[in-house]
Write a protein that holds these residues in place. Structure first.
Motif, short mmCIF file in Angstrom:
data_model
loop_
_atom_site.label_atom_id
_atom_site.label_comp_id
_atom_site.label_asym_id
_atom_site.label_seq_id
_atom_site.Cartn_x
_atom_site.Cartn_y
_atom_site.Cartn_z
N VAL A 65 0.83 -1.21 0.00
CA VAL A 65 0.00 0.00 0.00
C VAL A 65 0.86 1.25 0.00
O VAL A 65 0.65 2.19 -0.79
N GLN A 66 1.85 1.28 0.87
CA GLN A 66 2.68 2.48 1.00
C GLN A 66 3.51 2.72 -0.27
O GLN A 66 3.74 3.87 -0.66
N THR A 67 3.93 1.64 -0.93
CA THR A 67 4.66 1.78 -2.19
C THR A 67 3.77 2.41 -3.26
O THR A 67 4.20 3.30 -4.00
N ALA A 68 2.52 1.94 -3.34
CA ALA A 68 1.59 2.49 -4.33
C ALA A 68 1.32 3.97 -4.07
O ALA A 68 1.38 4.80 -4.99
N LEU A 69 1.04 4.33 -2.82
CA LEU A 69 0.71 5.72 -2.50
C LEU A 69 1.91 6.63 -2.74
O LEU A 69 1.76 7.74 -3.27
N ALA A 70 3.11 6.16 -2.37
CA ALA A 70 4.31 6.99 -2.57
C ALA A 70 4.61 7.17 -4.05
O ALA A 70 5.00 8.26 -4.50
N ALA A 71 4.43 6.09 -4.85
CA ALA A 71 4.70 6.18 -6.29
C ALA A 71 3.75 7.17 -6.95
O ALA A 71 4.15 7.94 -7.83
N MET A 72 2.47 7.16 -6.55
CA MET A 72 1.51 8.10 -7.13
C MET A 72 1.79 9.52 -6.68
O MET A 72 1.70 10.47 -7.47
N ALA A 73 2.14 9.69 -5.41
CA ALA A 73 2.40 11.03 -4.89
C ALA A 73 3.62 11.67 -5.54
O ALA A 73 3.73 12.90 -5.58
N ALA A 74 4.54 10.84 -6.06
CA ALA A 74 5.75 11.37 -6.66
C ALA A 74 5.51 11.94 -8.06
O ALA A 74 6.39 12.62 -8.61
N LEU A 75 4.36 11.69 -8.65
CA LEU A 75 4.07 12.18 -10.00
C LEU A 75 3.57 13.63 -9.95
O LEU A 75 3.00 14.07 -8.96
N PRO A 76 3.74 14.35 -11.07
CA PRO A 76 3.38 15.78 -11.08
C PRO A 76 1.87 16.01 -11.27
O PRO A 76 1.42 16.50 -12.30
N THR A 77 1.10 15.65 -10.28
CA THR A 77 -0.33 15.96 -10.19
C THR A 77 -1.11 15.57 -11.44
O THR A 77 -1.59 16.44 -12.19
N PRO A 78 -1.28 14.29 -11.72
CA PRO A 78 -2.12 13.88 -12.85
C PRO A 78 -3.57 14.35 -12.67
O PRO A 78 -4.08 14.42 -11.55
N ASP A 107 -5.15 0.50 9.04
CA ASP A 107 -4.14 -0.44 9.53
C ASP A 107 -3.02 -0.72 8.54
O ASP A 107 -1.96 -1.21 8.93
N LEU A 108 -3.23 -0.42 7.24
CA LEU A 108 -2.18 -0.65 6.25
C LEU A 108 -1.50 0.63 5.82
O LEU A 108 -0.66 0.62 4.91
N TYR A 109 -1.84 1.75 6.45
CA TYR A 109 -1.19 3.02 6.15
C TYR A 109 -0.02 3.26 7.10
O TYR A 109 -0.06 2.86 8.27
N ALA A 110 1.00 3.96 6.60
CA ALA A 110 2.05 4.44 7.50
C ALA A 110 1.47 5.56 8.36
O ALA A 110 0.56 6.29 7.91
N PRO A 111 1.93 5.71 9.60
CA PRO A 111 1.42 6.79 10.45
C PRO A 111 1.54 8.14 9.77
O PRO A 111 2.56 8.47 9.18
N GLY A 112 0.47 8.92 9.84
CA GLY A 112 0.48 10.27 9.28
C GLY A 112 0.31 10.34 7.78
O GLY A 112 0.48 11.41 7.18
N THR A 113 -0.04 9.21 7.13
CA THR A 113 -0.20 9.22 5.68
C THR A 113 -1.37 10.11 5.28
O THR A 113 -2.47 9.99 5.83
N ALA A 114 -1.13 11.01 4.34
CA ALA A 114 -2.20 11.87 3.81
C ALA A 114 -2.76 11.21 2.56
O ALA A 114 -2.01 10.86 1.64
N ILE A 115 -4.08 11.03 2.52
CA ILE A 115 -4.73 10.38 1.39
C ILE A 115 -5.37 11.46 0.52
O ILE A 115 -6.31 12.14 0.96
N PRO A 116 -4.89 11.65 -0.72
CA PRO A 116 -5.51 12.66 -1.58
C PRO A 116 -6.92 12.25 -1.98
O PRO A 116 -7.26 11.07 -1.97
N ASP A 117 -7.73 13.23 -2.33
CA ASP A 117 -9.09 12.98 -2.79
C ASP A 117 -9.11 13.08 -4.31
O ASP A 117 -9.13 14.17 -4.88
N TRP A 118 -9.08 11.91 -4.95
CA TRP A 118 -9.14 11.85 -6.41
C TRP A 118 -10.45 11.19 -6.88
O TRP A 118 -10.53 10.66 -7.98
N THR A 119 -11.46 11.24 -6.02
CA THR A 119 -12.73 10.59 -6.36
C THR A 119 -13.40 11.24 -7.56
O THR A 119 -14.26 10.62 -8.20
N GLY A 120 -13.05 12.49 -7.88
CA GLY A 120 -13.66 13.16 -9.02
C GLY A 120 -12.87 13.05 -10.31
O GLY A 120 -13.33 13.55 -11.35
N LEU A 121 -11.69 12.43 -10.28
CA LEU A 121 -10.87 12.33 -11.49
C LEU A 121 -11.34 11.18 -12.38
O LEU A 121 -11.74 10.12 -11.88
N PRO A 122 -11.26 11.34 -13.70
CA PRO A 122 -11.61 10.22 -14.59
C PRO A 122 -10.57 9.10 -14.48
O PRO A 122 -9.37 9.36 -14.34
#
Length: 341
Positions: free
Chosen positions: A151-164, A214-229
């Motif tokens: 989970v943390q690998t996926a979130l970090a990899a997405m966060a590293a991209l320039p705001t798709p 329970d599968l997040y690292a402490p303090g993980t911020a989850i972006p809201d992309w529910t409106g993106l295609p």
């Protein structure tokens, strides 16, 4: 109610696709030259068979397909005569009689072999201007630390991209495993849920799918992309837990599926540990999307391609018109002067 990580737990489709030969080899080695069996061995085999029969009768969705009045005494009589290998063989035949395409038995030797398989982690990259691509591989483990790393690998990899501003989620070749890390990795797209349900038909209320912290690292911020295609890529090797992941995206606004029909293991396995350490996986629930639509068999895509056609360019062609218009250039206000009047 079982822990959610154990409920669908180790569907392990890929392990079985590639593991049958491993299983046969291990068992042939284990039983080459085995000693004569004692009365205690035969009694233990009967207890093992009785345990498997009880669990399958109580929990399998398709238990009604089996003529238990005929099959149970026959299987118990065979267990009284058979060696351990033959008992396992007859349990597997019983599971095949369910015809659900998903229930299976994993003996301890195959479990140990599976722990040695390398784990592939999610990857993300920009695939076109404004469009990111997240690849979610299968995950064949029940280890909480490994699931959290996924989970943390996926979130970090997405966060590293320039705001798709749009995403492709690639589930091709994902043969399943445990669904919860996959769903948790997609939390930015799924929202708070529920985004799916386990259903036993009309026998009990459906159980909602939600991810927890329970599968997040402490303090993980989850972006809201529910409106993106979102475009989802799938193929015939998208199976089991990966199909549940696709179902979680069904009914999501601005989401479309591309590729070929999935494998068709759209049930939820419940996992039981037998007295000899084997894992008995029983298809015990149907799967529903967020609208309570129940899925059975392969999931068809919205846009069908053949096996020789890459669906990614088609998905990109669908996403690109849905990108937001670029902001107009800023207009600098200059102080008025007398020049040019």
């Amino acid at each position: 109610m079982p822990n959610k990580h154990a409920r669908v737990a180790l569907c392990l489709v890929a392990a079985l696709v590639g593991g049958a030969g491993v299983y046969a080899t291990l068992h042939s080695q284990a039983w080459r030259g085995h000693a004569a069996m004692s009365a205690d061995d035969h009694a233990a085999n009967q207890k093992l068979m009785a345990q498997a029969i009880t669990l399958i009768r109580q929990h399998a969705l398709q238990a009604g397909r089996i003529d238990w009045a005929t099959q149970e005494p026959k299987l118990m009589a065979l267990a009284a005569q058979d060696n351990h290998h033959e008992v396992h063989k007859n349990i597997r035949i019983l599971l095949q009689s369910l015809e659900d395409g998903h229930s299976f038995l994993m003996p301890p030797m195959l479990q140990r072999a599976m722990t040695q398989k390398a784990t592939t982690m999610p990857q993300a990259r920009m695939v076109a201007p404004g469009i990111g691509l997240l690849t979610l591989p299968g995950l064949m483990t029940g280890n909480t630390e490994t699931m959290a790393h996924y989970v943390q690998t996926a979130l970090a990899a997405m966060a590293a991209l320039p705001t798709p501003q749009a995403w492709v989620i690639d589930l091709r070749g994902n043969t399943g495993g445990t669904m919860w890390p996959m769903l948790t990795a997609l939390q930015p797209f799924l929202g708070s849920g529920p985004f799916g349900y386990f259903s036993k038909g009309n026998t009990s209320p459906p159980t909602p799918w939600r991810t927890g912290p329970d599968l997040y690292a402490p303090g993980t911020a989850i972006p809201d992309w529910t409106g993106l295609p979102v475009a989802v890529l799938q193929d015939a090797r998208t199976a089991s837990a990966a199909e549940a992941t696709a179902i979680a995206l069904k009914g999501r606004p601005g989401t479309r599926f591309f590729g070929t029909p999935t494998h068709g293991q759209t049930t939820a396995n419940r996992t039981f540990r037998l007295m000899d350490g084997s894992l008995l996986m029983v298809a015990a629930s149907y799967e529903q999307d967020r609208t309570h639509k129940t899925y059975t068999g392969p999931l068809p895509p919205d846009e069908l391609t053949d096996n020789q056609t890459d669906p990614l360019p088609i998905a990109l062609a669908w996403l690109q018109p849905r990108l937001p218009d670029p902001a107009p250039p800023a207009i600098n206000s200059l102080p008025a002067t007398g020049a040019g009047r």
